[in-house]
Design a protein around this motif. Structure first.
Motif, PDB file in Angstrom:
ATOM      1  N   ARG A  94     -55.279 -37.095   8.237  1.00 37.87           N
ATOM      2  CA  ARG A  94     -54.712 -35.864   8.817  1.00 37.87           C
ATOM      3  C   ARG A  94     -54.451 -34.825   7.733  1.00 37.87           C
ATOM      4  NH1 ARG A  94     -50.065 -37.729  12.850  1.00 37.87           N
ATOM      5  NH2 ARG A  94     -49.637 -39.033  11.061  1.00 37.87           N
ATOM      6  N   ALA A  95     -53.920 -35.287   6.603  1.00 41.64           N
ATOM      7  CA  ALA A  95     -53.677 -34.359   5.494  1.00 41.64           C
ATOM      8  C   ALA A  95     -54.994 -33.786   4.996  1.00 41.64           C
ATOM      9  CB  ALA A  95     -52.941 -35.067   4.369  1.00 41.64           C
ATOM     10  N   TYR A  96     -56.042 -34.619   4.986  1.00 43.76           N
ATOM     11  CA  TYR A  96     -57.357 -34.144   4.544  1.00 43.76           C
ATOM     12  C   TYR A  96     -57.886 -33.056   5.478  1.00 43.76           C
ATOM     13  CZ  TYR A  96     -62.321 -33.820   3.782  1.00 43.76           C
ATOM     14  OH  TYR A  96     -63.570 -33.316   3.561  1.00 43.76           O
ATOM     15  N   HIS A  97     -57.842 -33.324   6.782  1.00 47.14           N
ATOM     16  CA  HIS A  97     -58.404 -32.357   7.732  1.00 47.14           C
ATOM     17  C   HIS A  97     -57.593 -31.060   7.727  1.00 47.14           C
ATOM     18  CE1 HIS A  97     -61.511 -34.998   9.031  1.00 47.14           C
ATOM     19  NE2 HIS A  97     -60.646 -35.954   9.352  1.00 47.14           N
ATOM     20  N   ALA A  98     -56.264 -31.187   7.597  1.00 45.68           N
ATOM     21  CA  ALA A  98     -55.433 -29.985   7.536  1.00 45.68           C
ATOM     22  C   ALA A  98     -55.743 -29.195   6.267  1.00 45.68           C
ATOM     23  CB  ALA A  98     -53.958 -30.370   7.570  1.00 45.68           C
ATOM     24  N   MET A  99     -55.989 -29.914   5.181  1.00 47.68           N
ATOM     25  CA  MET A  99     -56.329 -29.228   3.920  1.00 47.68           C
ATOM     26  C   MET A  99     -57.667 -28.511   4.050  1.00 47.68           C
ATOM     27  SD  MET A  99     -56.467 -30.724   0.069  1.00 47.68           S
ATOM     28  CE  MET A  99     -56.697 -29.629  -1.326  1.00 47.68           C
ATOM     29  N   SER A 100     -58.615 -29.127   4.742  1.00 45.65           N
ATOM     30  CA  SER A 100     -59.917 -28.480   4.941  1.00 45.65           C
ATOM     31  C   SER A 100     -59.757 -27.181   5.725  1.00 45.65           C
ATOM     32  CB  SER A 100     -60.871 -29.407   5.696  1.00 45.65           C
ATOM     33  OG  SER A 100     -61.092 -30.557   4.931  1.00 45.65           O
ATOM     34  N   VAL A 101     -58.893 -27.217   6.749  1.00 42.53           N
ATOM     35  CA  VAL A 101     -58.651 -26.002   7.540  1.00 42.53           C
ATOM     36  C   VAL A 101     -58.030 -24.926   6.645  1.00 42.53           C
ATOM     37  CG1 VAL A 101     -57.288 -25.040   9.437  1.00 42.53           C
ATOM     38  CG2 VAL A 101     -58.424 -27.247   9.719  1.00 42.53           C
ATOM     39  N   LEU A 102     -57.053 -25.340   5.836  1.00 48.31           N
ATOM     40  CA  LEU A 102     -56.415 -24.390   4.915  1.00 48.31           C
ATOM     41  C   LEU A 102     -57.453 -23.774   3.979  1.00 48.31           C
ATOM     42  CD1 LEU A 102     -54.041 -23.106   3.299  1.00 48.31           C
ATOM     43  CD2 LEU A 102     -53.848 -25.267   2.070  1.00 48.31           C
ATOM     44  N   LEU A 103     -58.258 -24.614   3.350  1.00 47.63           N
ATOM     45  CA  LEU A 103     -59.232 -24.116   2.363  1.00 47.63           C
ATOM     46  C   LEU A 103     -60.279 -23.223   3.027  1.00 47.63           C
ATOM     47  CD1 LEU A 103     -59.781 -27.320   0.177  1.00 47.63           C
ATOM     48  CD2 LEU A 103     -58.291 -25.379  -0.297  1.00 47.63           C
ATOM     49  N   ASP A 104     -60.654 -23.567   4.264  1.00 46.26           N
ATOM     50  CA  ASP A 104     -61.653 -22.759   4.972  1.00 46.26           C
ATOM     51  C   ASP A 104     -61.112 -21.404   5.392  1.00 46.26           C
ATOM     52  OD1 ASP A 104     -63.621 -24.623   4.663  1.00 46.26           O
ATOM     53  OD2 ASP A 104     -63.261 -25.606   6.585  1.00 46.26           O
ATOM     54  N   ASN A 105     -59.791 -21.261   5.406  1.00 43.60           N
ATOM     55  CA  ASN A 105     -59.202 -19.985   5.838  1.00 43.60           C
ATOM     56  C   ASN A 105     -58.602 -19.185   4.689  1.00 43.60           C
ATOM     57  OD1 ASN A 105     -59.178 -19.625   8.943  1.00 43.60           O
ATOM     58  ND2 ASN A 105     -58.846 -21.803   8.567  1.00 43.60           N
TER      59      ASN A 105
END
Lengths: 203, 242
Positions: free
Chosen positions: B110-121
């Motif tokens: 979950r932390a990974y996917h949330a981090m991906s969303v953060l980095l993509d935005n």
């Protein structure tokens, strides 16, 4: 039969150990280099030893720009032919040499001595930034070129310097990023291609 | 032993003259370090920038060996953000926080996917500071230090919660917190999911709160401080807010 440390005299072993610390050399290549030096004692080894001793005694960082030279200020800072209104900021002396090799810059330089890197514990106080701000405040300086690597650390350092130089009356520029000479688009990494598209200019 | 996974590059350190030891954050294997042969070379340098998305294959003789990675660039985020001062600071801070907080070789998908969303935005300045605060809040919860933000620690009320107690990590209402407001941490409404809107000032408040708990709950017990990159990000955000 392998040549272990015990079969080599202490003087020669010390030479090999020191040579092995040089970039690009390991223990085996250091042995080859040591043997070569011993064979070429007069034409190579003695002049090399003399050059090393002389460089160790005389070469120091220029108090103005941080370049390595045996005179202070260095030959570049002392050259009256160079354009003193433009200072090019580089990470290390190797980058300064690369720009000199390209003949692309006829102004002065400023060597930072590294990049800001929080992971490696390198902060602003570890770099030659204070002296750069002093130099940029001089009336004769009109432009500061940030020629720093296109890496996260390099560009973070460039942004940091931009902030600190904002109060100085100088134009701040940075190197552009894009397609290298001889580069085919198909072989370029996605990041370089994206940067090249972003910074495209009228044809 | 070997595995293949998607990953975010967190850091890369030189190893010898040509190679690099790289830390990746993967969804199924967590934070994982490995050797990248030729990691200091021209071909790999653009791949090994923090924040980049990669396809990683790890191989090691034993499961606890350092092993080595073969990497393929999937998302060159770092290159896209290099011209943006704040976004680049956000990218560095997020990678530094993940590298400092996440335990090695423990999956936190979950932390990974949330981090991906953060980095993509990170290219959307209106959105990412608040996303970063929410990601850090999620990271705290993922690591077992979640904040209780749905009711007041003192009165139990669910209304007007605007503080967080640094001691209990629970929300505190405006009324109950009034006598102690100098000691309490701010709780912007967006952090409780009450409001989708978050100003930069709200995001800064939220980052101060999450930063406090990350430091005191996760880093201090391990003898570490908040990463310098995060402090620098807050400094930049505060300047922008002023």
């Amino acid at each position: 039969m392998p040549t272990g440390k015990g079969q080599i005299g202490p003087e020669l072993q010390r030479l090999i150990d020191l040579l092995a610390k040089l970039p690009g050399l390991g223990p085996r290549s250091a042995k080859r280099a040591a043997l070569y030096l011993l064979k070429k004692r007069e034409p190579v080894m003695r002049p090399l030893a003399y050059a090393l001793a002389e460089a160790a005694d005389k070469v120091a960082a220029c108090s103005t720009c941080g370049n390595w030279d045996s005179i202070d200020p260095c030959a570049i800072c002392a050259d009256a032919e160079r354009d003193g209104s433009v200072i090019c900021v580089v990470q290390d002396v190797g980058d300064l040499w690369a720009l000199e090799r390209a003949g692309a810059h006829r102004g002065l330089y400023h060597v930072l001595g590294g990049l800001l890197s929080p992971l490696d514990g390198v902060g602003p106080d570890d770099l030659n930034i204070g002296r750069l701000v002093e130099r940029a405040r001089a009336e004769s300086v009109k432009e500061v070129v940030l020629a720093l690597p296109a890496t996260v650390d390099g560009q973070s350092t460039a942004h940091y310097l931009s902030e600190h130089l904002a109060g100085c009356a100088v134009a701040l520029t940075r190197l552009s990023q894009g397609v290298p000479v001889g580069g085919e688009l198909d072989y370029l990494d996605e990041g370089t291609l994206a940067a090249a598209m972003k910074t495209r200019r009228p044809a | 032993m070997q595995f293949a996974d998607e990953a975010v590059v967190l850091s890369a350190r030189p190893h010898g003259e040509a190679h690099a030891v790289v830390e990746l954050f993967t969804p199924a294997h967590g934070r994982w370090a490995g050797l990248v042969y030729g990691g200091q070379g021209r071909r790999m340098q653009p791949v090994l920038q923090p924040g980049n998305g990669v396809r990683a294959e790890w191989k090691g003789r034993l499961s606890d060996s350092l092993g080595h990675f073969s990497l393929e660039l999937v998302n060159a985020r770092a290159a896209a953000l290099m011209q943006e001062r704040l976004s680049l600071a956000g990218l560095s801070a997020a990678c530094a926080v993940a590298a400092a907080c996440l335990p090695e070789r423990e999956a936190h998908a979950r932390a990974y996917h949330a981090m991906s969303v953060l980095l993509d935005n990170l290219d959307d300045a209106q959105v990412w500071p608040a996303l970063m605060a929410r990601w850090e809040l999620g990271l705290l919860a993922e690591l077992g230090f979640g904040l209780t933000l749905d009711r007041c620690a003192a009165t139990g009320t669910r209304e007007n919660l605007i503080y967080v107690s640094p001691r209990s990590a629970c929300a505190v209402s405006a009324e109950a917190g009034e006598p102690y407001k100098g000691k309490l941490l701010p709780l912007p409404a967006f952090l409780r999911g009450e409001s989708a809107e978050a100003s930069l000032a709200d995001a800064l408040d939220a980052l101060k709160t999450t930063g406090y708990f990350i430091e005191t709950r996760i880093l201090h017990p391990a003898g570490r401080q908040l990463p310098e990159a995060r402090a620098r990000l807050l400094e930049l955000l505060a300047k922008t807010n002023n």
